[in-house]
Design a protein around this motif. Structure first.
Motif, PDB file in Angstrom:
ATOM      1  N   TYR A   1      -1.921 -50.820 -61.410  1.00  0.00           N
ATOM      2  CA  TYR A   1      -1.734 -49.767 -60.344  1.00  0.00           C
ATOM      3  C   TYR A   1      -0.828 -48.789 -60.450  1.00  0.00           C
ATOM      4  O   TYR A   1      -0.330 -47.882 -60.352  1.00  0.00           O
ATOM      5  CB  TYR A   1      -1.364 -50.336 -58.859  1.00  0.00           C
ATOM      6  CG  TYR A   1      -2.226 -51.368 -58.310  1.00  0.00           C
ATOM      7  CD1 TYR A   1      -3.392 -50.882 -57.949  1.00  0.00           C
ATOM      8  CD2 TYR A   1      -1.795 -52.560 -57.960  1.00  0.00           C
ATOM      9  CE1 TYR A   1      -4.427 -52.013 -57.520  1.00  0.00           C
ATOM     10  CE2 TYR A   1      -2.665 -53.622 -57.417  1.00  0.00           C
ATOM     11  CZ  TYR A   1      -3.930 -53.245 -57.165  1.00  0.00           C
ATOM     12  OH  TYR A   1      -4.824 -54.070 -56.554  1.00  0.00           O
TER      13      TYR A   1
ATOM     14  N   ARG B   1      -0.184 -49.863 -50.326  1.00  0.00           N
ATOM     15  CA  ARG B   1      -1.310 -50.605 -50.848  1.00  0.00           C
ATOM     16  C   ARG B   1      -1.640 -52.128 -50.130  1.00  0.00           C
ATOM     17  O   ARG B   1      -0.496 -52.729 -50.389  1.00  0.00           O
ATOM     18  CB  ARG B   1      -1.597 -50.593 -52.316  1.00  0.00           C
ATOM     19  CG  ARG B   1      -2.881 -50.837 -52.702  1.00  0.00           C
ATOM     20  CD  ARG B   1      -2.744 -51.068 -54.345  1.00  0.00           C
ATOM     21  NE  ARG B   1      -2.399 -49.908 -54.903  1.00  0.00           N
ATOM     22  CZ  ARG B   1      -3.358 -48.963 -55.381  1.00  0.00           C
ATOM     23  NH1 ARG B   1      -4.571 -49.287 -55.222  1.00  0.00           N
ATOM     24  NH2 ARG B   1      -2.972 -47.715 -56.008  1.00  0.00           N
TER      25      ARG B   1
ATOM     26  N   ASP C   1       2.894 -50.522 -56.695  1.00  0.00           N
ATOM     27  CA  ASP C   1       1.589 -50.286 -56.210  1.00  0.00           C
ATOM     28  C   ASP C   1       1.216 -49.175 -55.061  1.00  0.00           C
ATOM     29  O   ASP C   1      -0.071 -49.133 -54.745  1.00  0.00           O
ATOM     30  CB  ASP C   1       0.674 -51.766 -55.826  1.00  0.00           C
ATOM     31  CG  ASP C   1       1.488 -52.377 -54.985  1.00  0.00           C
ATOM     32  OD1 ASP C   1       2.382 -51.989 -54.543  1.00  0.00           O
ATOM     33  OD2 ASP C   1       0.995 -53.562 -54.733  1.00  0.00           O
TER      34      ASP C   1
END
Length: 264
Positions: free
Chosen positions: A22, A205, A97
């Motif tokens: 990510y 996330r 992320d």
């Protein structure tokens, strides 16, 4: 030697532990910001995947990006490491992320510059995963509510000087979780205003291996509460009439009852 601080520079500190998949998306969301000047400091926290190689590739590609590599020490240590090495007067922690909107930093900096009494600026946020976005209703800030739970996600903007005055992030909480909650208590318990921007600026996330899931057992919760009571007894006494309890929402009525009975 501490780096010299630049007044208008925003330092975005990105702790990264096995989030290589990510990391580029996260960094690009920062570089797409409408605000300048900024720097991105990726702190590779002993990752076992390809995070370090990907971070170094980003630093080669973008002059705003720097990389620090350290042995695994947890997110608090990684954030402190990045902030200590930063050149900016304003800090934005951003996990490896998560994402931000392009207008988030500019709007937050404007508040911090125009309102010296404000210590922390954040925004509305959403959670997301591969299936799409999920609503996230953050409670309004108050010191009483902060004593019971956190309503400010980790990626809020604050002045570096206030991080230093608060005593930095607590590395002792490495295995307890909720380090950001305890940090906001340290930052705000003795005053300072908080502003939430009226738009979605932060995207959290959801991943299968989130630390929150790993630190949700009863034993870890008890350890965390004991630590927080030991560090912030006066704050909890003021806001909750006594210590934070395992069933947090019961803290103030329970403490009040014990005092009325002469048992506390």
């Amino acid at each position: 030697m501490q780096p010299s601080e630049q007044k208008n520079l925003v330092s975005v500190v990105v702790p990264c532990y096995n989030q290589g998949i990510y990391l580029r998306e996260t960094v690009l969301s920062v570089l797409e910001s409408t605000y300048r000047p900024l720097e991105v400091i990726i702190v590779n926290d002993g990752s076992k995947d390809d995070s370090l190689q990907l971070a170094r590739a980003l630093a080669e590609e973008f002059p705003e990006v720097r990389v620090i590599d350290q042995d695994n020490g947890g997110v608090s240590k990684a954030r402190n490491t990045g902030i200590e090495a930063s050149n900016g007067s304003i800090i934005l922690p951003l996990d490896g992320d998560d994402l931000i909107s392009s207008d988030y930093i500019a709007a937050a900096v404007e508040v911090l510059k125009s309102q010296p009494s404000v210590k922390v600026v954040y925004s509305k946020g959403v959670k997301f995963d591969d299936s799409g976005e999920k609503s996230w209703n953050l409670k309004p800030f108050s010191r009483h509510q902060l004593a019971l739970d956190n309503m400010i996600f980790c990626s809020a903007l604050f002045r570096k000087v206030d991080w230093l005055k608060a005593g930095k992030y607590s590395v002792e909480m490495r295995y307890m979780g909720r380090e950001d909650w305890e940090f906001w208590i340290k930052m705000l318990k003795d005053g300072g205003e908080v502003v939430q921007l009226p738009f979605i600026g932060f995207y959290y996330r959801l991943t299968p291996n989130s630390k929150r899931k790993k630190t949700s057992s009863a034993a870890i919760k008890r350890e965390r509460i004991a630590f927080m009571n030991s560090k912030h007894a006066a704050f909890f006494a003021r806001e909750l009439n006594g210590p934070l309890r395992f069933r947090r929402s019961w803290s103030k009525p329970y403490n009040t009852m014990l005092k009325w009975l002469g048992l506390f």
